[in-house]
Design a protein around this motif. Structure first.
Motif, PDB file in Angstrom:
ATOM      1  N   LYS A  77       0.812  -1.218   0.000  1.00 20.01           N
ATOM      2  CA  LYS A  77       0.000   0.000   0.000  1.00 20.01           C
ATOM      3  C   LYS A  77       0.850   1.274   0.000  1.00 20.01           C
ATOM      4  O   LYS A  77       0.736   2.133   0.863  1.00 20.01           O
ATOM      5  N   VAL A  78       1.700   1.364  -1.013  1.00 20.44           N
ATOM      6  CA  VAL A  78       2.546   2.542  -1.194  1.00 20.44           C
ATOM      7  C   VAL A  78       1.652   3.701  -1.630  1.00 20.44           C
ATOM      8  O   VAL A  78       0.937   3.606  -2.629  1.00 20.44           O
ATOM      9  N   GLN A 107      -9.012  14.439  -3.756  1.00 17.08           N
ATOM     10  CA  GLN A 107      -9.276  14.084  -2.358  1.00 17.08           C
ATOM     11  C   GLN A 107      -9.449  12.573  -2.247  1.00 17.08           C
ATOM     12  O   GLN A 107     -10.492  12.039  -2.596  1.00 17.08           O
ATOM     13  N   TYR A 108      -8.403  11.900  -1.794  1.00 15.09           N
ATOM     14  CA  TYR A 108      -8.445  10.443  -1.656  1.00 15.09           C
ATOM     15  C   TYR A 108      -8.634  10.120  -0.180  1.00 15.09           C
ATOM     16  O   TYR A 108      -7.876  10.600   0.658  1.00 15.09           O
ATOM     17  N   SER A 109      -9.647   9.333   0.121  1.00 14.01           N
ATOM     18  CA  SER A 109      -9.909   9.039   1.520  1.00 14.01           C
ATOM     19  C   SER A 109     -10.363   7.596   1.690  1.00 14.01           C
ATOM     20  O   SER A 109     -10.803   6.938   0.744  1.00 14.01           O
ATOM     21  N   GLY A 110     -10.233   7.120   2.930  1.00 10.34           N
ATOM     22  CA  GLY A 110     -10.680   5.772   3.257  1.00 10.34           C
ATOM     23  C   GLY A 110      -9.710   4.716   2.770  1.00 10.34           C
ATOM     24  O   GLY A 110      -8.507   4.925   2.714  1.00 10.34           O
ATOM     25  N   THR A 111     -10.240   3.582   2.407  1.00 10.89           N
ATOM     26  CA  THR A 111      -9.449   2.417   2.019  1.00 10.89           C
ATOM     27  C   THR A 111      -8.471   2.751   0.896  1.00 10.89           C
ATOM     28  O   THR A 111      -8.820   3.453  -0.054  1.00 10.89           O
ATOM     29  N   PHE A 112      -7.263   2.237   1.011  1.00  8.77           N
ATOM     30  CA  PHE A 112      -6.245   2.403  -0.033  1.00  8.77           C
ATOM     31  C   PHE A 112      -6.773   1.841  -1.350  1.00  8.77           C
ATOM     32  O   PHE A 112      -7.358   0.766  -1.385  1.00  8.77           O
ATOM     33  N   ILE A 176      -4.625  13.116   0.852  1.00 10.25           N
ATOM     34  CA  ILE A 176      -4.945  11.746   1.216  1.00 10.25           C
ATOM     35  C   ILE A 176      -5.341  11.776   2.691  1.00 10.25           C
ATOM     36  O   ILE A 176      -4.577  12.269   3.527  1.00 10.25           O
ATOM     37  N   THR A 177      -6.526  11.306   2.997  1.00 12.53           N
ATOM     38  CA  THR A 177      -6.968  11.199   4.385  1.00 12.53           C
ATOM     39  C   THR A 177      -7.431   9.773   4.633  1.00 12.53           C
ATOM     40  O   THR A 177      -8.222   9.228   3.863  1.00 12.53           O
ATOM     41  N   ARG A 178      -6.898   9.181   5.676  1.00 11.26           N
ATOM     42  CA  ARG A 178      -7.318   7.826   6.029  1.00 11.26           C
ATOM     43  C   ARG A 178      -6.908   7.531   7.457  1.00 11.26           C
ATOM     44  O   ARG A 178      -5.994   8.152   7.998  1.00 11.26           O
ATOM     45  N   GLU A 179      -7.587   6.572   8.035  1.00 15.09           N
ATOM     46  CA  GLU A 179      -7.278   6.121   9.387  1.00 15.09           C
ATOM     47  C   GLU A 179      -6.433   4.850   9.310  1.00 15.09           C
ATOM     48  O   GLU A 179      -6.372   4.181   8.278  1.00 15.09           O
ATOM     49  N   TYR A 180      -5.831   4.492  10.425  1.00 18.07           N
ATOM     50  CA  TYR A 180      -5.000   3.293  10.486  1.00 18.07           C
ATOM     51  C   TYR A 180      -5.780   2.051  10.076  1.00 18.07           C
ATOM     52  O   TYR A 180      -5.277   1.192   9.361  1.00 18.07           O
ATOM     53  N   LYS A 181      -7.034   1.966  10.480  1.00 18.20           N
ATOM     54  CA  LYS A 181      -7.867   0.804  10.133  1.00 18.20           C
ATOM     55  C   LYS A 181      -8.020   0.660   8.619  1.00 18.20           C
ATOM     56  O   LYS A 181      -8.189  -0.442   8.106  1.00 18.20           O
ATOM     57  N   ASP A 182      -7.964   1.777   7.883  1.00 17.99           N
ATOM     58  CA  ASP A 182      -8.078   1.722   6.424  1.00 17.99           C
ATOM     59  C   ASP A 182      -6.863   1.050   5.788  1.00 17.99           C
ATOM     60  O   ASP A 182      -6.965   0.455   4.719  1.00 17.99           O
ATOM     61  N   GLY A 185      -7.217  -2.927   6.170  1.00 17.04           N
ATOM     62  CA  GLY A 185      -8.230  -3.617   5.375  1.00 17.04           C
ATOM     63  C   GLY A 185      -7.749  -3.967   3.982  1.00 17.04           C
ATOM     64  O   GLY A 185      -6.650  -3.615   3.556  1.00 17.04           O
ATOM     65  N   CYS A 186      -8.585  -4.663   3.249  1.00 15.36           N
ATOM     66  CA  CYS A 186      -8.295  -4.994   1.851  1.00 15.36           C
ATOM     67  C   CYS A 186      -8.433  -3.732   1.006  1.00 15.36           C
ATOM     68  O   CYS A 186      -9.199  -2.827   1.334  1.00 15.36           O
TER      69      CYS A 186
END
Length: 199
Positions: A77-78, A107-112, A176-182, A185-186
């Motif tokens: 997940k680079v 604006q990229y957010s959530g799951t990679f 890019i906004t995301r949490e560690y849990k994202d 995940g897959c």
């Protein structure tokens, strides 16, 4: 908050080489709780570029660059892959196996989804031309001298900016906004993470 993995594109980078093993170990060693932003860098374009010379040779990349590394970029997940050598600026969509996996542009957010490829070679030499072919994965191009800036505001928000050297103004940017849990995940194409320090 960043973890950088840098490849020497003047040496053998093929799968099975010493460098390939080094890069995989580097990517796998990222502790994404402490270093949420994973960045790959090489001088030559091992990803995507609309450069006219690379287009003439048919692949929009150095030979076997993308084929060698895109599996690693996706598995680990680079977030962004940076390249130089081509003297201009270009940013791709989040892309995997020649397909944009997101229609979002800023604006990229959530799951990679997939790695964003950036050619930031606008310095040091004459400027390079783009192909006249329609490269649908290319979001922004600028044939000028410039540089990029990454700002990690925290573990969940990263701002990317491209600025021209002539005036220092921002001509391209995305978040890019995301949490560690994202990260755990897959991804959007069903690729689940390998066991790494990120877990």
């Amino acid at each position: 908050m960043f973890h950088f993995c840098i490849a020497d594109s003047e040496l053998d980078w093929q799968e099975g080489s010493e460098q390939y093993k080094f890069i995989e170990e580097c990517l796998a060693s990222a502790d994404r709780q402490k270093q949420p932003w994973l960045i790959f860098i090489s001088h030559r374009v091992l990803g995507y570029s609309s450069n006219s010379w690379l287009a003439v040779h048919g692949a929009f990349e150095e030979p076997m660059g993308r084929e060698t590394y895109q599996k690693l970029w996706q598995n680990y997940k680079v977030d962004i892959a940076f390249f130089g050598h081509v003297h201009n600026y270009e940013r791709s969509c989040p892309i995997y196996q020649n397909y944009c996996v997101s229609e979002e542009k800023s604006q990229y957010s959530g799951t990679f989804n997939a790695t964003i490829h950036v050619v930031a070679g606008g310095g040091g030499s004459h400027l390079s031309d783009y192909t006249s072919l329609n490269t649908t994965w290319s979001i922004f191009k600028d044939r000028d001298f410039g540089f990029v800036k990454l700002t990690a505001f925290n573990h969940s928000a990263l701002l990317f900016e491209y600025k021209r050297s002539s005036d220092g103004k921002v001509y391209d940017k995305f978040w890019i906004t995301r949490e560690y849990k994202d990260i755990l995940g897959c991804d959007s194409i069903g690729n689940c993470p390998s066991t790494t320090l990120a877990q």
